[in-house]
Write a protein that holds these residues in place. Structure first.
Motif, PDB file in Angstrom:
ATOM      1  N   TRP A   1      40.895  48.025  51.142  1.00 43.83           N
ATOM      2  CA  TRP A   1      41.579  47.005  50.353  1.00 43.83           C
ATOM      3  C   TRP A   1      40.795  46.693  49.073  1.00 43.83           C
ATOM      4  CZ3 TRP A   1      41.915  46.955  55.688  1.00 43.83           C
ATOM      5  CH2 TRP A   1      43.191  46.959  56.210  1.00 43.83           C
ATOM      6  N   PHE A   2      40.350  47.738  48.401  1.00 42.03           N
ATOM      7  CA  PHE A   2      39.609  47.587  47.145  1.00 42.03           C
ATOM      8  C   PHE A   2      40.549  47.059  46.070  1.00 42.03           C
ATOM      9  CE2 PHE A   2      38.166  49.307  43.053  1.00 42.03           C
ATOM     10  CZ  PHE A   2      36.843  48.919  43.041  1.00 42.03           C
ATOM     11  N   ARG A   3      40.174  45.934  45.455  1.00 40.92           N
ATOM     12  CA  ARG A   3      41.045  45.295  44.463  1.00 40.92           C
ATOM     13  C   ARG A   3      40.213  44.842  43.274  1.00 40.92           C
ATOM     14  NH1 ARG A   3      42.164  39.967  43.762  1.00 40.92           N
ATOM     15  NH2 ARG A   3      41.218  39.412  45.773  1.00 40.92           N
ATOM     16  N   GLN A   4      40.447  45.449  42.128  1.00 36.33           N
ATOM     17  CA  GLN A   4      39.713  45.083  40.917  1.00 36.33           C
ATOM     18  C   GLN A   4      40.455  43.988  40.154  1.00 36.33           C
ATOM     19  OE1 GLN A   4      38.890  49.276  39.494  1.00 36.33           O
ATOM     20  NE2 GLN A   4      36.911  48.358  38.958  1.00 36.33           N
ATOM     21  N   GLY A   5      40.221  42.751  40.580  1.00 40.10           N
ATOM     22  CA  GLY A   5      40.810  41.602  39.897  1.00 40.10           C
ATOM     23  C   GLY A   5      39.836  40.919  38.966  1.00 40.10           C
ATOM     24  N   GLY A   6      38.577  41.395  38.971  1.00 41.41           N
ATOM     25  CA  GLY A   6      37.568  40.818  38.100  1.00 41.41           C
ATOM     26  C   GLY A   6      36.833  39.645  38.735  1.00 41.41           C
ATOM     27  N   TYR A   7      35.762  39.237  38.069  1.00 40.66           N
ATOM     28  CA  TYR A   7      35.021  38.024  38.405  1.00 40.66           C
ATOM     29  C   TYR A   7      35.091  37.098  37.199  1.00 40.66           C
ATOM     30  CZ  TYR A   7      32.188  38.894  42.692  1.00 40.66           C
ATOM     31  OH  TYR A   7      31.741  39.085  43.970  1.00 40.66           O
ATOM     32  N   LEU A   8      35.398  35.826  37.464  1.00 42.33           N
ATOM     33  CA  LEU A   8      35.401  34.802  36.429  1.00 42.33           C
ATOM     34  C   LEU A   8      34.284  33.802  36.747  1.00 42.33           C
ATOM     35  CD1 LEU A   8      36.824  33.483  33.938  1.00 42.33           C
ATOM     36  CD2 LEU A   8      38.197  32.183  35.589  1.00 42.33           C
ATOM     37  N   PHE A   9      33.231  33.818  35.934  1.00 41.92           N
ATOM     38  CA  PHE A   9      32.110  32.903  36.124  1.00 41.92           C
ATOM     39  C   PHE A   9      32.299  31.657  35.260  1.00 41.92           C
ATOM     40  CE2 PHE A   9      29.892  36.673  37.731  1.00 41.92           C
ATOM     41  CZ  PHE A   9      29.186  36.133  38.802  1.00 41.92           C
ATOM     42  N   LEU A  10      31.963  30.488  35.832  1.00 40.91           N
ATOM     43  CA  LEU A  10      32.024  29.218  35.123  1.00 40.91           C
ATOM     44  C   LEU A  10      30.635  28.591  35.083  1.00 40.91           C
ATOM     45  CD1 LEU A  10      35.098  27.683  37.015  1.00 40.91           C
ATOM     46  CD2 LEU A  10      35.157  29.150  34.985  1.00 40.91           C
ATOM     47  N   VAL A  11      30.318  27.889  33.998  1.00 45.50           N
ATOM     48  CA  VAL A  11      29.072  27.114  33.929  1.00 45.50           C
ATOM     49  C   VAL A  11      29.376  25.722  33.400  1.00 45.50           C
ATOM     50  CG1 VAL A  11      27.544  29.110  33.660  1.00 45.50           C
ATOM     51  CG2 VAL A  11      28.502  28.029  31.631  1.00 45.50           C
ATOM     52  N   ARG A  12      28.567  24.734  33.871  1.00 40.05           N
ATOM     53  CA  ARG A  12      28.831  23.331  33.547  1.00 40.05           C
ATOM     54  C   ARG A  12      27.628  22.611  32.959  1.00 40.05           C
ATOM     55  NH1 ARG A  12      33.577  21.654  36.257  1.00 40.05           N
ATOM     56  NH2 ARG A  12      34.346  23.194  37.759  1.00 40.05           N
ATOM     57  N   ASN A  13      26.523  23.318  32.714  1.00 44.57           N
ATOM     58  CA  ASN A  13      25.376  22.667  32.075  1.00 44.57           C
ATOM     59  C   ASN A  13      24.758  23.623  31.062  1.00 44.57           C
ATOM     60  OD1 ASN A  13      23.112  24.237  33.417  1.00 44.57           O
ATOM     61  ND2 ASN A  13      24.074  23.356  35.243  1.00 44.57           N
ATOM     62  N   GLU A  14      23.948  23.074  30.171  1.00 43.46           N
ATOM     63  CA  GLU A  14      23.432  23.868  29.045  1.00 43.46           C
ATOM     64  C   GLU A  14      22.484  24.968  29.491  1.00 43.46           C
ATOM     65  OE1 GLU A  14      21.755  21.369  26.077  1.00 43.46           O
ATOM     66  OE2 GLU A  14      23.640  20.336  25.614  1.00 43.46           O
TER      67      GLU A  14
END
Length: 382
Positions: free
Chosen positions: A84-97
């Motif tokens: 079940w290999f699925r290339q949907g990507g990674y979305l990284f979020l950051v909230r501090n400097e």
């Protein structure tokens, strides 16, 4: 069980099985024994979230994962099993400097390595996942080539194909000691008998320090319980795996529709503990619903835990040790051993079979801790 082997691999997770498979397939070393004290998928290889990404902060990890993702993409065709290999990507979020600066630096290195990673303003991240609440988000990064897989078939695929080539896999078999002569291993003692060998791979994950201690080798690794949970299935809506570098939250949607995820939790029992806790659910629920409010009414169906294998500098310990001949390490992967196992198994098999000196193994050698040559890796989640 064989009483003699060219190589004994202790640990029947994806790392040990990848080494066994590559020893047999690439180098013709088929009289290998893999010793596993429990059942296949009983450890971290069967208890992880299945993420596979090249978005790391160091060039070494990025380049390794570029190759590992390629191998994961080809795995189903080569091993004849659906992962079940699925290339949907990674979305990284950051909230501090501080996290923002680390992310910007990491993406520059990723781009230099040829990754298609893009830095995104919060509004751009929301276009990729419209359900996100971007309040407090300062910056994001996205690489569409990162992926998610179903972990268990990777273990089964390696095991079945290695066995077809002659590798023995002995489950419910515990190593209780070693026979040695000076600095040379002469046998691995198990609860089912002794296997004569002079080459041993320590692929026990969080249990690796316990095995190494039987040879008076001190590893600085420590186990850390990490919990995950899965919700009721929903209609498909989430394409990438979303990860927040500020608190270690991550979640994705499986092919069956469940939301599968976890979060960093420092308040866990010390040692090899794979129990579940209410504290984890509270931490995860607050962070998840803050990030995607519409998930507040979704039901959690199951919860489980496994052990991360942590090192002081967030980098693995790989290759031979100085005090015991042909005692190879493959541990300390910080919860990312599953995604690195395809390429690491190939490289370690090459090192064992051919004696190839790989610069990466010098960099990741155990001696760096005694020499004070610690490394770094900023993009660790969970």
């Amino acid at each position: 069980m064989r009483d003699r082997a060219s190589v004994v691999i202790v640990g029947g997770g994806i790392m040990g099985l990848s080494v066994a498979w590559h020893l047999a397939k690439d180098h013709g070393i088929t009289d290998t024994v893999v010793v596993e004290k429990g059942y296949l998928c009983g450890g971290a290889s069967g208890r992880n979230g299945g993420g596979v990404r090249a978005q790391f902060g160091s060039e070494e990890n990025i380049r390794l994962m570029q190759e590992s993702i390629r191998m994961c993409r080809d795995f189903a065709a080569e091993m004849k099993i659906n992962v079940w290999f699925r290339q949907g990507g990674y979305l990284f979020l950051v909230r501090n400097e501080r996290a923002q600066k680390n992310l910007e630096k990491s993406v520059r290195v990723q781009n230099e390595c040829g990754l298609a990673t893009r830095l995104l303003e919060p509004k751009e991240a929301k276009r990729i996942v419209p359900e996100l609440d971007i309040e407090g988000v300062l910056l994001a990064s996205y690489n569409p080539d990162d992926a998610v897989v179903f972990p268990w078939p990777f273990v089964w695929g390696y095991a079945e194909c290695a066995q077809k080539l002659g590798v023995d896999i002995e489950t419910f078999t515990e190593v209780t000691g070693f026979e040695t002569r000076g600095s040379r291993i002469e046998g691995v003692v198990t609860n089912k008998g002794t296997i004569r060998t002079n080459r041993v791979v320590n692929a026990c994950g969080a249990w690796s320090p316990l095995l190494a201690a039987l040879l008076d080798v001190a590893l600085p690794n420590r186990p850390h319980r990490h919990e995950i949970c899965s919700t009721e299935p929903l209609k498909p809506w989430l394409k990438p795996l979303v990860a927040d570098l500020s608190n270690g939250l991550y979640f994705s949607q499986s092919m069956r529709g469940e939301i599968v995820g976890g979060i960093s939790n420092e308040d866990v029992p010390e040692g090899l503990d794979m129990g579940s806790s209410h504290r984890f659910l509270a931490l995860y629920a607050r962070a998840l619903t803050r990030t995607v409010p519409l998930l507040g009414r979704v039901k959690v169906l199951r919860q489980w835990a496994g052990c991360y294998d942590l090192t002081p500098d967030a980098n693995p310990i790989v290759g031979e040790v100085d005090t015991i001949e042909h005692f190879y390490q493959a541990s300390g992967f910080m919860g990312h051993g599953f995604m690195m196992a395809p390429v690491m198994g190939k490289l370690l098999a090459q090192h064992i079979a051919e004696g190839t000196k790989l610069p990466l193994f010098d960099r990741w050698n155990l001696r760096r801790f005694a020499e004070g040559k610690l490394l770094s890796e900023s993009m660790i989640i969970g």
